[in-house]
Scaffold this motif. Structure first.
Motif, PDB file in Angstrom:
ATOM      1  N   MET A   1     -55.804 -15.372 -16.516  1.00 31.66           N
ATOM      2  CA  MET A   1     -55.950 -15.377 -15.248  1.00 31.66           C
ATOM      3  C   MET A   1     -56.611 -16.667 -14.683  1.00 31.66           C
ATOM      4  O   MET A   1     -57.618 -17.088 -15.166  1.00 31.66           O
ATOM      5  CB  MET A   1     -56.492 -14.198 -14.460  1.00 31.66           C
ATOM      6  CG  MET A   1     -56.948 -14.247 -13.135  1.00 31.66           C
ATOM      7  SD  MET A   1     -56.271 -12.949 -12.045  1.00 31.66           S
ATOM      8  CE  MET A   1     -58.258 -13.547 -11.387  1.00 31.66           C
ATOM      9  N   SER A   2     -55.292 -17.832 -14.432  1.00 29.70           N
ATOM     10  CA  SER A   2     -55.752 -18.688 -13.924  1.00 29.70           C
ATOM     11  C   SER A   2     -55.958 -18.905 -12.870  1.00 29.70           C
ATOM     12  O   SER A   2     -55.567 -18.075 -11.692  1.00 29.70           O
ATOM     13  CB  SER A   2     -55.090 -20.385 -14.487  1.00 29.70           C
ATOM     14  OG  SER A   2     -55.383 -19.707 -15.779  1.00 29.70           O
ATOM     15  N   THR A   3     -56.971 -19.972 -12.348  1.00 26.65           N
ATOM     16  CA  THR A   3     -56.569 -20.002 -11.201  1.00 26.65           C
ATOM     17  C   THR A   3     -57.180 -21.724 -10.657  1.00 26.65           C
ATOM     18  O   THR A   3     -56.710 -22.777 -11.135  1.00 26.65           O
ATOM     19  CB  THR A   3     -58.723 -20.209 -10.498  1.00 26.65           C
ATOM     20  OG1 THR A   3     -59.853 -18.922 -10.864  1.00 26.65           O
ATOM     21  CG2 THR A   3     -58.549 -20.428  -8.896  1.00 26.65           C
ATOM     22  N   ARG A   4     -56.331 -22.042  -9.371  1.00 26.94           N
ATOM     23  CA  ARG A   4     -55.137 -22.873  -9.391  1.00 26.94           C
ATOM     24  C   ARG A   4     -56.111 -23.708  -7.797  1.00 26.94           C
ATOM     25  O   ARG A   4     -55.971 -23.452  -6.685  1.00 26.94           O
ATOM     26  CB  ARG A   4     -54.130 -23.049  -8.751  1.00 26.94           C
ATOM     27  CG  ARG A   4     -52.932 -23.817  -8.154  1.00 26.94           C
ATOM     28  CD  ARG A   4     -51.430 -23.921  -8.264  1.00 26.94           C
ATOM     29  NE  ARG A   4     -51.366 -25.796  -7.772  1.00 26.94           N
ATOM     30  CZ  ARG A   4     -50.713 -26.287  -8.405  1.00 26.94           C
ATOM     31  NH1 ARG A   4     -50.546 -26.142  -9.883  1.00 26.94           N
ATOM     32  NH2 ARG A   4     -49.875 -27.058  -8.244  1.00 26.94           N
ATOM     33  N   LEU A   5     -56.690 -24.644  -8.392  1.00 24.98           N
ATOM     34  CA  LEU A   5     -57.066 -25.310  -7.041  1.00 24.98           C
ATOM     35  C   LEU A   5     -56.526 -26.711  -6.676  1.00 24.98           C
ATOM     36  O   LEU A   5     -56.967 -28.082  -7.456  1.00 24.98           O
ATOM     37  CB  LEU A   5     -58.833 -26.301  -7.229  1.00 24.98           C
ATOM     38  CG  LEU A   5     -59.926 -26.592  -6.540  1.00 24.98           C
ATOM     39  CD1 LEU A   5     -59.752 -25.904  -5.091  1.00 24.98           C
ATOM     40  CD2 LEU A   5     -61.533 -26.762  -7.293  1.00 24.98           C
ATOM     41  N   GLU A   6     -55.939 -27.099  -5.417  1.00 20.94           N
ATOM     42  CA  GLU A   6     -55.498 -28.213  -5.052  1.00 20.94           C
ATOM     43  C   GLU A   6     -55.891 -28.492  -3.356  1.00 20.94           C
ATOM     44  O   GLU A   6     -55.970 -28.227  -2.797  1.00 20.94           O
ATOM     45  CB  GLU A   6     -54.045 -28.024  -4.567  1.00 20.94           C
ATOM     46  CG  GLU A   6     -53.225 -29.542  -4.802  1.00 20.94           C
ATOM     47  CD  GLU A   6     -51.536 -28.892  -5.243  1.00 20.94           C
ATOM     48  OE1 GLU A   6     -50.946 -29.447  -4.596  1.00 20.94           O
ATOM     49  OE2 GLU A   6     -51.019 -27.632  -4.979  1.00 20.94           O
ATOM     50  N   VAL A   7     -55.894 -30.060  -3.533  1.00 19.04           N
ATOM     51  CA  VAL A   7     -56.759 -30.925  -1.973  1.00 19.04           C
ATOM     52  C   VAL A   7     -55.676 -31.994  -2.495  1.00 19.04           C
ATOM     53  O   VAL A   7     -55.404 -32.941  -3.698  1.00 19.04           O
ATOM     54  CB  VAL A   7     -58.587 -31.115  -2.350  1.00 19.04           C
ATOM     55  CG1 VAL A   7     -58.012 -31.504  -1.328  1.00 19.04           C
ATOM     56  CG2 VAL A   7     -59.377 -29.527  -2.141  1.00 19.04           C
ATOM     57  N   PHE A  94     -66.380 -24.143 -17.807  1.00 19.88           N
ATOM     58  CA  PHE A  94     -64.163 -23.756 -18.045  1.00 19.88           C
ATOM     59  C   PHE A  94     -63.747 -24.418 -17.810  1.00 19.88           C
ATOM     60  O   PHE A  94     -64.156 -25.414 -19.007  1.00 19.88           O
ATOM     61  CB  PHE A  94     -64.206 -23.669 -16.224  1.00 19.88           C
ATOM     62  CG  PHE A  94     -64.436 -25.158 -15.691  1.00 19.88           C
ATOM     63  CD1 PHE A  94     -63.645 -26.357 -15.655  1.00 19.88           C
ATOM     64  CD2 PHE A  94     -65.791 -25.642 -15.378  1.00 19.88           C
ATOM     65  CE1 PHE A  94     -63.541 -27.838 -15.168  1.00 19.88           C
ATOM     66  CE2 PHE A  94     -65.855 -26.818 -14.282  1.00 19.88           C
ATOM     67  CZ  PHE A  94     -65.294 -28.168 -15.088  1.00 19.88           C
ATOM     68  N   THR A  95     -62.224 -23.709 -18.667  1.00 14.81           N
ATOM     69  CA  THR A  95     -61.339 -24.899 -19.085  1.00 14.81           C
ATOM     70  C   THR A  95     -60.254 -24.931 -18.630  1.00 14.81           C
ATOM     71  O   THR A  95     -59.947 -23.371 -17.509  1.00 14.81           O
ATOM     72  CB  THR A  95     -61.585 -23.850 -20.881  1.00 14.81           C
ATOM     73  OG1 THR A  95     -60.662 -22.507 -20.648  1.00 14.81           O
ATOM     74  CG2 THR A  95     -62.322 -24.185 -21.446  1.00 14.81           C
ATOM     75  N   VAL A 119     -62.152 -18.920 -15.766  1.00 20.33           N
ATOM     76  CA  VAL A 119     -63.737 -19.360 -16.340  1.00 20.33           C
ATOM     77  C   VAL A 119     -64.073 -18.298 -17.561  1.00 20.33           C
ATOM     78  O   VAL A 119     -63.379 -17.059 -17.834  1.00 20.33           O
ATOM     79  CB  VAL A 119     -64.556 -19.060 -15.701  1.00 20.33           C
ATOM     80  CG1 VAL A 119     -64.804 -20.005 -14.713  1.00 20.33           C
ATOM     81  CG2 VAL A 119     -64.285 -17.524 -14.727  1.00 20.33           C
ATOM     82  N   PRO A 120     -65.050 -17.775 -18.230  1.00 21.56           N
ATOM     83  CA  PRO A 120     -65.169 -17.402 -19.884  1.00 21.56           C
ATOM     84  C   PRO A 120     -65.593 -15.816 -18.930  1.00 21.56           C
ATOM     85  O   PRO A 120     -66.378 -15.711 -17.640  1.00 21.56           O
ATOM     86  CB  PRO A 120     -66.269 -18.017 -20.814  1.00 21.56           C
ATOM     87  CG  PRO A 120     -66.946 -19.262 -19.644  1.00 21.56           C
ATOM     88  CD  PRO A 120     -66.017 -19.193 -18.594  1.00 21.56           C
ATOM     89  N   GLY A 121     -65.571 -15.096 -19.614  1.00 20.70           N
ATOM     90  CA  GLY A 121     -65.727 -13.718 -19.614  1.00 20.70           C
ATOM     91  C   GLY A 121     -64.779 -12.882 -18.890  1.00 20.70           C
ATOM     92  O   GLY A 121     -65.228 -11.815 -18.085  1.00 20.70           O
ATOM     93  N   GLY A 122     -63.321 -13.139 -18.834  1.00 20.97           N
ATOM     94  CA  GLY A 122     -62.357 -12.027 -18.528  1.00 20.97           C
ATOM     95  C   GLY A 122     -62.180 -12.425 -16.853  1.00 20.97           C
ATOM     96  O   GLY A 122     -62.701 -12.902 -16.559  1.00 20.97           O
ATOM     97  N   LEU A 128     -63.753 -13.257  -8.866  1.00 24.74           N
ATOM     98  CA  LEU A 128     -64.964 -13.809  -8.340  1.00 24.74           C
ATOM     99  C   LEU A 128     -65.106 -15.426  -8.008  1.00 24.74           C
ATOM    100  O   LEU A 128     -65.168 -16.336  -6.999  1.00 24.74           O
ATOM    101  CB  LEU A 128     -66.211 -13.756  -9.133  1.00 24.74           C
ATOM    102  CG  LEU A 128     -67.029 -12.572  -9.023  1.00 24.74           C
ATOM    103  CD1 LEU A 128     -67.990 -12.138  -9.592  1.00 24.74           C
ATOM    104  CD2 LEU A 128     -67.427 -11.383  -7.929  1.00 24.74           C
ATOM    105  N   VAL A 129     -64.149 -16.006  -9.109  1.00 23.32           N
ATOM    106  CA  VAL A 129     -64.117 -17.596  -8.791  1.00 23.32           C
ATOM    107  C   VAL A 129     -63.244 -17.978  -7.284  1.00 23.32           C
ATOM    108  O   VAL A 129     -63.132 -18.077  -6.959  1.00 23.32           O
ATOM    109  CB  VAL A 129     -63.780 -18.490  -9.987  1.00 23.32           C
ATOM    110  CG1 VAL A 129     -62.929 -19.876  -9.736  1.00 23.32           C
ATOM    111  CG2 VAL A 129     -64.703 -19.115 -10.966  1.00 23.32           C
TER     112      VAL A 129
END
Length: 160
Positions: A1-7, A94-95, A119-122, A128-129
């Motif tokens: 699961m990835s997080t997308r941050l856009e600004v 993070f990767t 982020v690592p850890g699943g 949380l991120v």
């Protein structure tokens, strides 16, 4: 699961000027708070440049804060009104991938930053991120506005 941050933000400076500030690794401390960068490769421009960035501070050789090791995977200096910088984040915190796209608009420049990271850890840490994403968006937006403020001051005036 990835997080997308856009600004995105607008900068009252020409594309070339914004690009110069963006890829000035050592100068990024002027616009990214509490961050220092160290270039690990023999050269500091172009594809393959390796950088360690620490948002925090160094206790001798030990980092205290958010450590980001990355390599430049895309390097497209200003041409035909566009420039782009791509990086691959290697960890440890993070990767993922990051892209800064700069687009000229007259004497102004539009800067768009997109980060897609894990982020690592699943799943739980990544959820949380996701909850912290609004704060991260504010922080990145603030940094880009600081980039704008730095780029809008001619280098000759800044040194005076």
């Amino acid at each position: 699961m990835s997080t997308r941050l856009e600004v995105a933000t607008e900068v009252g400076a020409p594309l070339e000027r914004v690009w110069d500030e963006l890829v000035d690794w050592y100068g990024q401390a002027r616009w990214i708070p509490l961050t220092t960068l160290r270039v690990l490769s023999a050269r500091d421009a172009g594809l393959g440049v390796r950088v360690t960035a620490l948002s925090g501070f160094w206790l001798g050789r030990l980092p205290a804060g958010l450590l980001d090791r990355f390599v430049v995977t895309g390097w497209s200096p200003p041409a035909d009104g566009v420039a782009e910088l791509e990086v691959l984040h290697l960890g440890p915190c993070f990767t993922g991938e990051g892209v800064f796209r700069l687009t000229a608009d007259g004497g102004r420049t539009r800067v768009r930053a997109v980060e897609l990271f894990t982020v690592p850890g699943g799943p739980l840490p990544n959820r949380l991120v996701g909850l912290a994403l609004p704060l991260m968006r504010l922080g990145l937006g603030w940094s880009l506005r600081r980039l704008a403020a730095v780029a809008e001051v001619p280098r000759a005036e800044r040194r005076a």
